[in-house]
Design a protein around this motif. Structure first.
Motif, PDB file in Angstrom:
ATOM      1  N   ALA A  62      70.673  59.552  27.772  1.00 36.71           N
ATOM      2  CA  ALA A  62      71.851  58.769  28.139  1.00 36.71           C
ATOM      3  C   ALA A  62      73.007  59.676  28.530  1.00 36.71           C
ATOM      4  CB  ALA A  62      72.256  57.857  26.982  1.00 36.71           C
ATOM      5  N   GLU A  63      73.155  60.784  27.808  1.00 36.31           N
ATOM      6  CA  GLU A  63      74.223  61.732  28.131  1.00 36.31           C
ATOM      7  C   GLU A  63      73.994  62.398  29.478  1.00 36.31           C
ATOM      8  OE1 GLU A  63      74.091  64.340  24.808  1.00 36.31           O
ATOM      9  OE2 GLU A  63      75.190  62.980  23.467  1.00 36.31           O
ATOM     10  N   GLN A  64      72.728  62.490  29.884  1.00 38.89           N
ATOM     11  CA  GLN A  64      72.400  63.065  31.193  1.00 38.89           C
ATOM     12  C   GLN A  64      72.435  62.023  32.306  1.00 38.89           C
ATOM     13  OE1 GLN A  64      72.046  66.451  31.007  1.00 38.89           O
ATOM     14  NE2 GLN A  64      72.431  65.974  28.838  1.00 38.89           N
ATOM     15  N   GLY A  65      72.773  60.779  31.943  1.00 34.07           N
ATOM     16  CA  GLY A  65      72.822  59.713  32.936  1.00 34.07           C
ATOM     17  C   GLY A  65      71.463  59.177  33.319  1.00 34.07           C
ATOM     18  N   GLN A  66      70.455  59.411  32.454  1.00 36.34           N
ATOM     19  CA  GLN A  66      69.104  58.946  32.737  1.00 36.34           C
ATOM     20  C   GLN A  66      68.765  57.768  31.834  1.00 36.34           C
ATOM     21  OE1 GLN A  66      66.107  62.062  32.873  1.00 36.34           O
ATOM     22  NE2 GLN A  66      67.714  63.634  32.992  1.00 36.34           N
ATOM     23  N   PRO A  67      68.377  56.636  32.420  1.00 34.53           N
ATOM     24  CA  PRO A  67      68.038  55.477  31.599  1.00 34.53           C
ATOM     25  C   PRO A  67      66.731  55.718  30.855  1.00 34.53           C
ATOM     26  CG  PRO A  67      67.491  55.054  33.888  1.00 34.53           C
ATOM     27  CD  PRO A  67      68.228  56.366  33.865  1.00 34.53           C
ATOM     28  N   PRO A  68      66.596  55.202  29.633  1.00 32.00           N
ATOM     29  CA  PRO A  68      65.338  55.370  28.891  1.00 32.00           C
ATOM     30  C   PRO A  68      64.205  54.602  29.551  1.00 32.00           C
ATOM     31  CG  PRO A  68      66.789  53.838  27.756  1.00 32.00           C
ATOM     32  CD  PRO A  68      67.597  54.429  28.878  1.00 32.00           C
ATOM     33  N   ALA A  69      63.057  55.236  29.633  1.00 33.42           N
ATOM     34  CA  ALA A  69      61.903  54.591  30.254  1.00 33.42           C
ATOM     35  C   ALA A  69      61.260  53.614  29.272  1.00 33.42           C
ATOM     36  CB  ALA A  69      60.894  55.648  30.680  1.00 33.42           C
ATOM     37  N   SER A  70      60.704  52.543  29.803  1.00 33.05           N
ATOM     38  CA  SER A  70      59.998  51.577  28.975  1.00 33.05           C
ATOM     39  C   SER A  70      58.637  52.143  28.588  1.00 33.05           C
ATOM     40  CB  SER A  70      59.817  50.261  29.732  1.00 33.05           C
ATOM     41  OG  SER A  70      58.971  49.387  29.009  1.00 33.05           O
ATOM     42  N   LEU A  71      58.219  51.868  27.370  1.00 32.24           N
ATOM     43  CA  LEU A  71      56.912  52.320  26.904  1.00 32.24           C
ATOM     44  C   LEU A  71      55.868  51.200  26.953  1.00 32.24           C
ATOM     45  CD1 LEU A  71      57.984  54.380  23.745  1.00 32.24           C
ATOM     46  CD2 LEU A  71      57.620  55.212  26.078  1.00 32.24           C
ATOM     47  N   ALA A  72      56.301  49.994  27.276  1.00 32.80           N
ATOM     48  CA  ALA A  72      55.390  48.841  27.295  1.00 32.80           C
ATOM     49  C   ALA A  72      54.206  49.108  28.221  1.00 32.80           C
ATOM     50  CB  ALA A  72      56.132  47.585  27.739  1.00 32.80           C
ATOM     51  N   GLY A  73      53.017  48.773  27.744  1.00 35.36           N
ATOM     52  CA  GLY A  73      51.813  48.909  28.546  1.00 35.36           C
ATOM     53  C   GLY A  73      51.165  50.282  28.508  1.00 35.36           C
ATOM     54  N   LEU A  74      51.804  51.253  27.838  1.00 34.84           N
ATOM     55  CA  LEU A  74      51.232  52.600  27.781  1.00 34.84           C
ATOM     56  C   LEU A  74      50.161  52.684  26.693  1.00 34.84           C
ATOM     57  CD1 LEU A  74      54.355  54.923  28.212  1.00 34.84           C
ATOM     58  CD2 LEU A  74      52.800  54.010  29.947  1.00 34.84           C
ATOM     59  N   PRO A  75      49.167  53.563  26.886  1.00 34.92           N
ATOM     60  CA  PRO A  75      48.129  53.728  25.866  1.00 34.92           C
ATOM     61  C   PRO A  75      48.635  54.482  24.649  1.00 34.92           C
ATOM     62  CG  PRO A  75      47.749  55.240  27.695  1.00 34.92           C
ATOM     63  CD  PRO A  75      48.881  54.346  28.105  1.00 34.92           C
ATOM     64  N   LEU A  76      48.092  54.142  23.485  1.00 37.45           N
ATOM     65  CA  LEU A  76      48.429  54.805  22.230  1.00 37.45           C
ATOM     66  C   LEU A  76      47.134  55.134  21.502  1.00 37.45           C
ATOM     67  CD1 LEU A  76      51.169  54.161  19.702  1.00 37.45           C
ATOM     68  CD2 LEU A  76      48.820  53.822  18.906  1.00 37.45           C
ATOM     69  N   VAL A  77      47.062  56.340  20.932  1.00 42.16           N
ATOM     70  CA  VAL A  77      45.865  56.753  20.202  1.00 42.16           C
ATOM     71  C   VAL A  77      46.213  57.047  18.747  1.00 42.16           C
ATOM     72  CG1 VAL A  77      44.692  57.678  22.224  1.00 42.16           C
ATOM     73  CG2 VAL A  77      46.157  59.176  20.868  1.00 42.16           C
ATOM     74  N   ILE A  78      45.270  56.736  17.856  1.00 39.62           N
ATOM     75  CA  ILE A  78      45.360  57.073  16.446  1.00 39.62           C
ATOM     76  C   ILE A  78      44.424  58.258  16.223  1.00 39.62           C
ATOM     77  CG2 ILE A  78      45.077  56.261  14.085  1.00 39.62           C
ATOM     78  CD1 ILE A  78      47.171  54.700  15.557  1.00 39.62           C
ATOM     79  N   GLU A  79      44.928  59.332  15.632  1.00 40.55           N
ATOM     80  CA  GLU A  79      44.108  60.531  15.533  1.00 40.55           C
ATOM     81  C   GLU A  79      44.447  61.332  14.282  1.00 40.55           C
ATOM     82  OE1 GLU A  79      44.985  62.345  19.270  1.00 40.55           O
ATOM     83  OE2 GLU A  79      47.057  62.801  18.746  1.00 40.55           O
ATOM     84  N   GLU A  80      43.607  62.310  13.997  1.00 37.41           N
ATOM     85  CA  GLU A  80      43.816  63.272  12.916  1.00 37.41           C
ATOM     86  C   GLU A  80      44.248  64.581  13.570  1.00 37.41           C
ATOM     87  OE1 GLU A  80      44.368  65.335  10.183  1.00 37.41           O
ATOM     88  OE2 GLU A  80      42.860  64.216   9.051  1.00 37.41           O
ATOM     89  N   PRO A  81      45.519  64.994  13.397  1.00 34.03           N
ATOM     90  CA  PRO A  81      45.998  66.202  14.077  1.00 34.03           C
ATOM     91  C   PRO A  81      45.157  67.442  13.804  1.00 34.03           C
ATOM     92  CG  PRO A  81      47.833  65.010  13.107  1.00 34.03           C
ATOM     93  CD  PRO A  81      46.578  64.357  12.604  1.00 34.03           C
ATOM     94  N   LEU A  82      44.686  67.606  12.564  1.00 38.33           N
ATOM     95  CA  LEU A  82      43.871  68.768  12.241  1.00 38.33           C
ATOM     96  C   LEU A  82      42.601  68.785  13.072  1.00 38.33           C
ATOM     97  CD1 LEU A  82      43.230  71.257  10.534  1.00 38.33           C
ATOM     98  CD2 LEU A  82      42.314  69.733   8.772  1.00 38.33           C
ATOM     99  N   ARG A  83      41.974  67.639  13.231  1.00 46.35           N
ATOM    100  CA  ARG A  83      40.749  67.564  14.015  1.00 46.35           C
ATOM    101  C   ARG A  83      41.036  67.803  15.498  1.00 46.35           C
ATOM    102  NH1 ARG A  83      36.199  65.546  11.707  1.00 46.35           N
ATOM    103  NH2 ARG A  83      36.403  64.936   9.519  1.00 46.35           N
ATOM    104  N   VAL A  84      42.184  67.330  15.978  1.00 47.80           N
ATOM    105  CA  VAL A  84      42.568  67.619  17.363  1.00 47.80           C
ATOM    106  C   VAL A  84      42.670  69.129  17.562  1.00 47.80           C
ATOM    107  CG1 VAL A  84      44.407  67.412  19.084  1.00 47.80           C
ATOM    108  CG2 VAL A  84      43.780  65.425  17.701  1.00 47.80           C
TER     109      VAL A  84
END
Length: 285
Positions: A62-84
């Motif tokens: 916002a301070e840079q004059g950039q509107p926040p992007a919508s996250l709707a419809g984006l993929p989300l994954v559940i994972e174990e960071p150690l295994r990644v």
């Protein structure tokens, strides 16, 4: 799967048999004589919550004059960071798509292969590859036994990641990685938020690493992200851990001078960022 590496990491972080072993009786605190044994090897849970831009990232955009992007419809994954981190093919436990309200609900998440923590990450080319810890075995000494509800997943815009890289400085990243990386994403990083019991950022906090040999990798971005020092958090409460750009490292962290902030599990690996909030007690504000 690099099982020997996973077992070594469990041993390094002092996880007990419950965390890396079979199921057990429910947690004490209530009457349990008529309770059923929890079979962690076959237990399936549901993970639900909401994804948002990291508040500090949204404010900076916002301070840079950039509107926040919508996250709707984006993929989300559940994972174990150690295994990644060890390129385990079974690192992902579930996946879904964010709804119009940026919410998600992913069922049939099997918990038997969780060693240290469960995280969730939003995937898109405009976002840095990162995941947020949504369950940490440091609190319970065990894998999840119930659904994870109202989880908060923080997304990091690439532009915000780039600003953090500039704050730390390319020269510092090159030094920490022995020339292997020039950006935080290439090196691997942990981005943390130190907050109080109300969820408000804490200024002047100093992160404590159980592994003292890694302490020089900690940085604290200024409020405007123009620089990053090594003295303590600014008004935004943020801290950064810069990884070596080599194999996965695991460690525990807390806050200097306060017993209210319990030790937490963390890890770093090249090409990936881990996001977590440090808060007093064991229940997130």
């Amino acid at each position: 799967m690099k099982s020997s590496c996973l077992l070594a990491c469990c041993a390094l972080l002092g996880l007990n048999v419950v965390a890396c072993g079979p199921g057990s009786m429910p947690d004490p605190g209530t009457r349990t004589e008529n309770a059923q044994i929890v079979d962690l090897d076959n237990l399936l849970i549901t993970v639900n919550g909401r994804a948002e831009l990291l508040p500090e990232a949204a404010r900076w955009l916002a301070e840079q004059g950039q509107p926040p992007a919508s996250l709707a419809g984006l993929p989300l994954v559940i994972e174990e960071p150690l295994r990644v981190g060890v390129n385990d093919a079974s690192a992902t436990f579930g996946a879904g798509t964010l709804g119009e309200d940026d919410g998600f609900s992913i069922s049939d998440v099997q918990v038997k292969d969780i060693h240290l923590s469960l995280s969730a990450g939003v995937l898109h080319e405009s976002l840095a590859r990162s995941s947020t810890i949504i369950f940490d075995t440091a609190f319970t000494g065990a894998r999840p036994r119930t659904d994870v509800i109202d989880a908060r997943v923080w997304a990091l815009p690439v532009a915000f990641h780039d600003a953090l890289t500039r704050a730390v400085g390319e020269e510092a990243v090159l030094a920490h990685t022995e020339g292997r990386a020039r950006t935080l994403q290439e090196a691997g990083f942990v981005l943390g938020r130190v907050v109080d019991a109300r969820g408000q950022p804490v200024s002047g906090a100093r992160v404590r690493l159980e592994r003292g040999d890694l302490a020089d990798r900690l940085y604290y971005p200024s409020e405007d992200l123009s620089r990053a020092g090594q003295e303590g958090t600014s008004a935004n409460g943020l801290f950064l851990y810069v990884h070596s750009g080599a194999e996965v490292e695991t460690f525990r962290l807390s806050i200097h001078g306060s017993e209210d902030y319990v030790w937490r599990n963390a890890g770093a690996m090249p090409g990936h960022g881990l996001v977590l909030s440090l808060f007093p007690g064991t229940i997130a504000p």
